[in-house]
Motif scaffolding. Structure first.
Motif, PDB file in Angstrom:
ATOM      1  N   THR A  47       0.857  -1.179   0.000  1.00 29.74           N
ATOM      2  CA  THR A  47       0.000   0.000   0.000  1.00 29.74           C
ATOM      3  C   THR A  47       0.895   1.230   0.000  1.00 29.74           C
ATOM      4  O   THR A  47       1.645   1.471   0.943  1.00 29.74           O
ATOM      5  CB  THR A  47      -0.931   0.016   1.227  1.00 29.74           C
ATOM      6  N   ASP A  50       0.069   8.316   0.161  1.00 33.99           N
ATOM      7  CA  ASP A  50      -0.896   9.113  -0.595  1.00 33.99           C
ATOM      8  C   ASP A  50      -0.234   9.995  -1.650  1.00 33.99           C
ATOM      9  O   ASP A  50      -0.775  10.175  -2.746  1.00 33.99           O
ATOM     10  CB  ASP A  50      -1.765   9.952   0.343  1.00 33.99           C
ATOM     11  N   ASP A  63      -8.368   8.966 -12.735  1.00 35.08           N
ATOM     12  CA  ASP A  63      -9.119   9.713 -11.722  1.00 35.08           C
ATOM     13  C   ASP A  63      -9.061  11.224 -11.968  1.00 35.08           C
ATOM     14  O   ASP A  63      -8.697  12.002 -11.078  1.00 35.08           O
ATOM     15  CB  ASP A  63      -8.576   9.395 -10.322  1.00 35.08           C
ATOM     16  N   GLU A  69     -12.048   7.385  -6.848  1.00 28.43           N
ATOM     17  CA  GLU A  69     -12.692   6.154  -7.278  1.00 28.43           C
ATOM     18  C   GLU A  69     -12.359   5.894  -8.741  1.00 28.43           C
ATOM     19  O   GLU A  69     -12.591   6.744  -9.596  1.00 28.43           O
ATOM     20  CB  GLU A  69     -14.209   6.241  -7.079  1.00 28.43           C
ATOM     21  N   ALA A 114      -6.029  -2.033  -6.250  1.00 30.52           N
ATOM     22  CA  ALA A 114      -7.168  -1.298  -5.694  1.00 30.52           C
ATOM     23  C   ALA A 114      -6.705   0.111  -5.363  1.00 30.52           C
ATOM     24  O   ALA A 114      -5.517   0.359  -5.146  1.00 30.52           O
ATOM     25  CB  ALA A 114      -7.715  -1.984  -4.444  1.00 30.52           C
ATOM     26  N   VAL A 115      -7.651   1.031  -5.355  1.00 31.87           N
ATOM     27  CA  VAL A 115      -7.403   2.397  -4.887  1.00 31.87           C
ATOM     28  C   VAL A 115      -8.505   2.722  -3.894  1.00 31.87           C
ATOM     29  O   VAL A 115      -9.683   2.787  -4.257  1.00 31.87           O
ATOM     30  CB  VAL A 115      -7.393   3.417  -6.043  1.00 31.87           C
ATOM     31  N   GLU A 116      -8.116   2.880  -2.634  1.00 33.27           N
ATOM     32  CA  GLU A 116      -9.087   3.151  -1.583  1.00 33.27           C
ATOM     33  C   GLU A 116      -8.557   4.225  -0.651  1.00 33.27           C
ATOM     34  O   GLU A 116      -7.390   4.182  -0.246  1.00 33.27           O
ATOM     35  CB  GLU A 116      -9.374   1.869  -0.776  1.00 33.27           C
ATOM     36  N   ASP A 117      -9.419   5.189  -0.360  1.00 38.22           N
ATOM     37  CA  ASP A 117      -9.079   6.262   0.579  1.00 38.22           C
ATOM     38  C   ASP A 117      -7.799   6.994   0.185  1.00 38.22           C
ATOM     39  O   ASP A 117      -7.038   7.444   1.044  1.00 38.22           O
ATOM     40  CB  ASP A 117      -8.932   5.702   2.002  1.00 38.22           C
ATOM     41  N   THR A 121      -3.181   0.177  -3.563  1.00 36.54           N
ATOM     42  CA  THR A 121      -2.747  -1.096  -2.994  1.00 36.54           C
ATOM     43  C   THR A 121      -2.571  -2.086  -4.133  1.00 36.54           C
ATOM     44  O   THR A 121      -3.532  -2.384  -4.857  1.00 36.54           O
ATOM     45  CB  THR A 121      -3.763  -1.635  -1.977  1.00 36.54           C
TER      46      THR A 121
END
Length: 213
Positions: A47, A50, A63, A69, A114-117, A121
């Motif tokens: 991960t 940011d 994005d 998202e 994945a892309v979260e918050d 990751t």
């Protein structure tokens, strides 16, 4: 041509005059253990911080609305982004030893993204030539310490009778090693050869309960 990986490739360049990482990665490891109590593979989850996530998304042009998202098509484009470049001598920042001998592993294959918050990751899998659980030692680090890895997301095992121990690095000893290297070489040598990441590496060891008679 996409240039998203360029920022990550900077991690392969020695950091001059200090040990200050520029990319921060939280790691999770899941180790495959067979019925002979041998480690045969590892799923690695990274991960990214940011800021690095933002750089990658901007480089890929993903994005654009900044809502954090991604569509499935965008995720598919990002899948495996951090495994594209594999320069000669690069070992994937994962080092496995068995009874003190380095274990050579094939290249990883990407298995998840994945892309979260606001964090990317990425997950990949690496086969490990079977080695006994009790003899194995795993270190996650970038030799140049441009990337700082932290096994903060834990280590899981497929065998419930086995456990993993993560030993944190001795930060003072690591800093002392950096200072010693800085003091012992020329500016050119330090820029080209400084390899201090191992001093900041978490170390993973395993043990398994002995079968009852």
């Amino acid at each position: 041509m996409k240039h998203a990986y360029c920022a990550f490739a900077l991690a392969l360049v020695a950091t001059p005059l200090g040990a200050h990482p520029h990319i921060f990665v939280d790691t999770a490891l899941r180790l495959e253990i067979n019925d002979r109590l041998e480690v045969t593979g590892v799923t690695v989850t990274w991960t990214y911080d940011d800021f690095f996530t933002l750089l990658i998304l901007e480089d890929y042009g993903l994005d654009p609305d900044g809502d954090g998202e991604l569509t499935q098509a965008e995720l598919d484009e990002l899948h495996g982004f951090d495994l594209i470049e594999w320069p000669e001598g690069f070992e994937g920042d994962l080092y496995v030893y068995s009874a003190g001998e380095k274990v050579e592993m094939p290249r990883p294959r990407p298995i998840g993204i994945a892309v979260e918050d606001g964090f990317i990751t990425a997950t990949h899998f690496r086969e490990i030539p079977p080695v006994p659980v009790e003899a194995i030692e795993i270190l996650q680090y970038d030799p140049t310490y441009y990337v700082a890895y932290d096994v903060s997301q834990g280590v899981s095992l497929t065998d419930p009778d086995c456990t993993a121990t993560v030993t944190d690095p001795d930060q003072q000893a690591a800093q002392d090693a950096v200072e010693k290297e800085l003091a012992g070489g020329s500016m050119e040598d330090i820029f080209n050869e400084m390899r201090v990441g191992i001093h900041f590496a978490d170390t993973v060891t395993l043990s398994c309960a002995q079968p009852s008679n």
